[in-house]
Design a protein around this motif. Structure first.
Motif, PDB file in Angstrom:
ATOM      1  N   LEU A  19      40.761  44.762  29.580  1.00  0.00           N
ATOM      2  CA  LEU A  19      40.424  43.618  30.445  1.00  0.00           C
ATOM      3  C   LEU A  19      41.659  42.761  30.752  1.00  0.00           C
ATOM      4  CD1 LEU A  19      37.004  42.477  28.911  1.00  0.00           C
ATOM      5  CD2 LEU A  19      37.393  43.523  31.141  1.00  0.00           C
ATOM      6  N   LEU A  20      42.522  42.566  29.761  1.00  0.00           N
ATOM      7  CA  LEU A  20      43.746  41.787  29.986  1.00  0.00           C
ATOM      8  C   LEU A  20      44.651  42.492  30.997  1.00  0.00           C
ATOM      9  CD1 LEU A  20      44.513  40.664  26.324  1.00  0.00           C
ATOM     10  CD2 LEU A  20      43.852  39.191  28.202  1.00  0.00           C
ATOM     11  N   THR A  21      44.707  43.819  30.898  1.00  0.00           N
ATOM     12  CA  THR A  21      45.541  44.578  31.836  1.00  0.00           C
ATOM     13  C   THR A  21      44.993  44.474  33.261  1.00  0.00           C
ATOM     14  OG1 THR A  21      46.008  46.118  30.040  1.00  0.00           O
ATOM     15  CG2 THR A  21      46.575  46.846  32.256  1.00  0.00           C
ATOM     16  N   ILE A  22      43.667  44.642  33.387  1.00  0.00           N
ATOM     17  CA  ILE A  22      43.047  44.531  34.721  1.00  0.00           C
ATOM     18  C   ILE A  22      43.268  43.124  35.275  1.00  0.00           C
ATOM     19  CG2 ILE A  22      40.832  44.515  35.942  1.00  0.00           C
ATOM     20  CD1 ILE A  22      39.893  46.670  33.953  1.00  0.00           C
ATOM     21  N   SER A  23      43.157  42.138  34.406  1.00  0.00           N
ATOM     22  CA  SER A  23      43.366  40.758  34.836  1.00  0.00           C
ATOM     23  C   SER A  23      44.790  40.561  35.350  1.00  0.00           C
ATOM     24  CB  SER A  23      43.097  39.825  33.656  1.00  0.00           C
ATOM     25  OG  SER A  23      43.507  38.535  33.958  1.00  0.00           O
ATOM     26  N   LEU A  24      45.753  41.120  34.632  1.00  0.00           N
ATOM     27  CA  LEU A  24      47.157  40.989  35.042  1.00  0.00           C
ATOM     28  C   LEU A  24      47.385  41.655  36.398  1.00  0.00           C
ATOM     29  CD1 LEU A  24      50.083  40.209  34.357  1.00  0.00           C
ATOM     30  CD2 LEU A  24      50.311  42.406  33.223  1.00  0.00           C
ATOM     31  N   ILE A  25      46.822  42.857  36.548  1.00  0.00           N
ATOM     32  CA  ILE A  25      46.954  43.558  37.839  1.00  0.00           C
ATOM     33  C   ILE A  25      46.326  42.722  38.948  1.00  0.00           C
ATOM     34  CG2 ILE A  25      46.219  45.613  39.128  1.00  0.00           C
ATOM     35  CD1 ILE A  25      46.344  47.127  36.426  1.00  0.00           C
ATOM     36  N   GLY A  26      45.150  42.151  38.640  1.00  0.00           N
ATOM     37  CA  GLY A  26      44.455  41.328  39.637  1.00  0.00           C
ATOM     38  C   GLY A  26      45.258  40.104  40.046  1.00  0.00           C
ATOM     39  N   VAL A  27      45.839  39.433  39.062  1.00  0.00           N
ATOM     40  CA  VAL A  27      46.639  38.240  39.369  1.00  0.00           C
ATOM     41  C   VAL A  27      47.831  38.614  40.251  1.00  0.00           C
ATOM     42  CG1 VAL A  27      48.152  36.491  38.355  1.00  0.00           C
ATOM     43  CG2 VAL A  27      45.928  36.920  37.343  1.00  0.00           C
ATOM     44  N   LEU A  28      48.428  39.760  39.967  1.00  0.00           N
ATOM     45  CA  LEU A  28      49.593  40.178  40.761  1.00  0.00           C
ATOM     46  C   LEU A  28      49.193  40.651  42.158  1.00  0.00           C
ATOM     47  CD1 LEU A  28      51.633  42.113  38.043  1.00  0.00           C
ATOM     48  CD2 LEU A  28      52.116  39.864  38.979  1.00  0.00           C
ATOM     49  N   GLN A  58      46.170  39.920  43.918  1.00  0.00           N
ATOM     50  CA  GLN A  58      45.384  39.027  44.774  1.00  0.00           C
ATOM     51  C   GLN A  58      46.296  38.055  45.526  1.00  0.00           C
ATOM     52  OE1 GLN A  58      42.065  39.172  45.447  1.00  0.00           O
ATOM     53  NE2 GLN A  58      42.273  41.071  44.297  1.00  0.00           N
ATOM     54  N   PRO A  59      46.080  37.904  46.822  1.00  0.00           N
ATOM     55  CA  PRO A  59      46.971  37.035  47.595  1.00  0.00           C
ATOM     56  C   PRO A  59      46.634  35.543  47.478  1.00  0.00           C
ATOM     57  CG  PRO A  59      45.361  38.075  49.022  1.00  0.00           C
ATOM     58  CD  PRO A  59      45.104  38.608  47.650  1.00  0.00           C
ATOM     59  N   GLY A  60      45.385  35.218  47.226  1.00  0.00           N
ATOM     60  CA  GLY A  60      44.980  33.805  47.268  1.00  0.00           C
ATOM     61  C   GLY A  60      44.752  33.218  45.888  1.00  0.00           C
ATOM     62  N   TRP A 113      31.879  42.750  34.756  1.00  0.00           N
ATOM     63  CA  TRP A 113      31.757  44.034  35.434  1.00  0.00           C
ATOM     64  C   TRP A 113      32.001  43.888  36.940  1.00  0.00           C
ATOM     65  CZ3 TRP A 113      32.389  48.858  34.932  1.00  0.00           C
ATOM     66  CH2 TRP A 113      31.805  49.777  35.807  1.00  0.00           C
ATOM     67  N   ALA A 114      31.375  42.882  37.525  1.00  0.00           N
ATOM     68  CA  ALA A 114      31.521  42.671  38.972  1.00  0.00           C
ATOM     69  C   ALA A 114      32.975  42.347  39.340  1.00  0.00           C
ATOM     70  CB  ALA A 114      30.600  41.535  39.424  1.00  0.00           C
ATOM     71  N   THR A 115      33.609  41.496  38.539  1.00  0.00           N
ATOM     72  CA  THR A 115      34.990  41.114  38.828  1.00  0.00           C
ATOM     73  C   THR A 115      35.933  42.301  38.645  1.00  0.00           C
ATOM     74  OG1 THR A 115      34.437  38.943  37.936  1.00  0.00           O
ATOM     75  CG2 THR A 115      36.754  39.376  38.327  1.00  0.00           C
ATOM     76  N   THR A 116      35.700  43.079  37.597  1.00  0.00           N
ATOM     77  CA  THR A 116      36.537  44.255  37.357  1.00  0.00           C
ATOM     78  C   THR A 116      36.431  45.236  38.526  1.00  0.00           C
ATOM     79  OG1 THR A 116      36.172  44.028  34.990  1.00  0.00           O
ATOM     80  CG2 THR A 116      36.975  46.147  35.742  1.00  0.00           C
ATOM     81  N   ARG A 117      35.200  45.436  39.001  1.00  0.00           N
ATOM     82  CA  ARG A 117      35.011  46.360  40.144  1.00  0.00           C
ATOM     83  C   ARG A 117      35.754  45.855  41.369  1.00  0.00           C
ATOM     84  NH1 ARG A 117      29.036  48.055  41.412  1.00  0.00           N
ATOM     85  NH2 ARG A 117      29.038  45.847  41.826  1.00  0.00           N
ATOM     86  N   CYS A 118      35.658  44.550  41.616  1.00  0.00           N
ATOM     87  CA  CYS A 118      36.343  43.967  42.784  1.00  0.00           C
ATOM     88  C   CYS A 118      37.853  44.118  42.668  1.00  0.00           C
ATOM     89  CB  CYS A 118      36.010  42.486  42.905  1.00  0.00           C
ATOM     90  SG  CYS A 118      34.578  42.167  43.901  1.00  0.00           S
ATOM     91  N   LEU A 119      38.368  43.801  41.466  1.00  0.00           N
ATOM     92  CA  LEU A 119      39.823  43.809  41.295  1.00  0.00           C
ATOM     93  C   LEU A 119      40.382  45.228  41.347  1.00  0.00           C
ATOM     94  CD1 LEU A 119      40.266  41.130  38.481  1.00  0.00           C
ATOM     95  CD2 LEU A 119      40.724  40.891  40.919  1.00  0.00           C
ATOM     96  N   MET A 120      39.625  46.181  40.840  1.00  0.00           N
ATOM     97  CA  MET A 120      40.104  47.568  40.856  1.00  0.00           C
ATOM     98  C   MET A 120      39.783  48.245  42.184  1.00  0.00           C
ATOM     99  SD  MET A 120      41.609  47.577  38.109  1.00  0.00           S
ATOM    100  CE  MET A 120      42.191  49.262  37.982  1.00  0.00           C
ATOM    101  N   GLY A 121      38.953  47.596  42.986  1.00  0.00           N
ATOM    102  CA  GLY A 121      38.623  48.162  44.303  1.00  0.00           C
ATOM    103  C   GLY A 121      39.469  47.534  45.387  1.00  0.00           C
TER     104      GLY A 121
END
Lengths: 120, 162
Positions: free
Chosen positions: A20-29, A31-33, B78-86
């Motif tokens: 989850l921490l890894t996905i969060s880091l990827i998301g922060v990097l 996501q544009p907004g 789960w929803a946020t993970t799907r969005c971020l990985m999608g």
């Protein structure tokens, strides 16, 4: 027997937390907004850190587990507040469609962080 | 009176947990500090809206509140993970949720409960206007978001923070 079960549960929680921490880091990097990044960091400051802290059950040490539980409670109460403060500041910096002109230069109907303004 | 004693006990327990100690001296210091905090808070408190409410009824709702919040947390994760990985958040947006008239602290508790879940971010919380502005992952159907939030409040929170 119970020690093996706790070890396995602790390992699983640690793995879940790190994923989850890894996905969060990827998301922060990625996501544009600001709001997108806040959703991404919510994964880290909520379930990610909680899972890592909960993995302390594998230590079978009462003091360590107690501190982890207190840390989870503290994070649960404070992380929404910090996210709200950042979101509020980002929202107030957005240009309004009707009203005062924005300080930052941005295309019409678009926030400085690149997200379209859409209150529904 | 029972509520005050309960607060002192909870605060003392947290103090002792933080110290990881059960020595009589620590227990005494914890009790004194907790009593001072609870007494001060009771003097500062001006609203009487919560006085008539049954403490037992509220306490009985705590497991439901915690359990329901954990369920929301799992779904939101789960929803946020799907969005971020999608493909990101193409349908993300702001939704204004009306807050029903409630007691002291209910709106704050609602904000913390909702903000704890990663698929919603609390942007504004206005008790006077009775609205909460949320940023959600999918704002295409704002009525559904509002209905979900109201339903969540009714089922999980209302008994504890009415």
């Amino acid at each position: 027997m119970i020690s093996v079960v706790l070890d396995m549960a602790g390992g699983a929680l640690l793995l879940l937390g790190l994923v989850l921490l890894t996905i969060s880091l990827i998301g922060v990097l990625r996501q544009p907004g600001t709001f997108g990044q806040l959703h991404a960091q919510g994964l880290a400051t909520g379930p990610g850190v909680m899972a890592v802290l909960a993995s302390s059950i594998a230590t079978e040490n009462a003091a360590t587990i107690t501190f982890a539980v207190l840390a989870i409670v503290f994070i649960a109460l404070t992380s929404p507040v910090s996210a709200h403060a950042i979101a509020r500041a980002a929202h107030r910096r957005r240009p309004r469609r009707h009203g005062a002109a924005p300080k930052a230069a941005a295309p019409e109907g678009t926030a400085p962080d690149g997200e379209p303004e859409q209150t529904r | 009176m029972l509520a005050q004693v309960l607060r002192v006990v909870v605060l003392t327990t947290i103090y002792l947990l933080a110290l990881t100690s059960l020595r009589p001296g620590d227990v005494l210091v914890g009790l004194v500090l907790s009593t001072v905090v609870v007494a001060t808070a009771a003097r500062i408190r001006t609203s009487t809206s919560d006085r008539g409410r049954s403490l037992r009824r509220r306490l009985a709702g705590v497991p439901g509140l915690i359990g329901g919040t954990l369920v929301d947390l799992a779904k939101g994760t789960w929803a946020t993970t799907r969005c971020l990985m999608g493909g990101g958040l193409p349908h993300g947006g702001l939704v204004e949720v009306p807050i029903p008239p409630s007691g002291q602290g209910a709106a704050a508790a609602w904000g913390i409960r909702v903000g704890f879940v990663p698929d919603t971010v609390v942007v504004e919380l206005d008790e006077r206007k009775g609205t909460m502005l949320l940023h959600v992952l999918d704002a295409r159907d704002p009525d559904a978001v509002i209905a979900d939030q109201i339903d969540s409040y009714e089922r999980r929170q209302r008994r504890v923070f009415p």
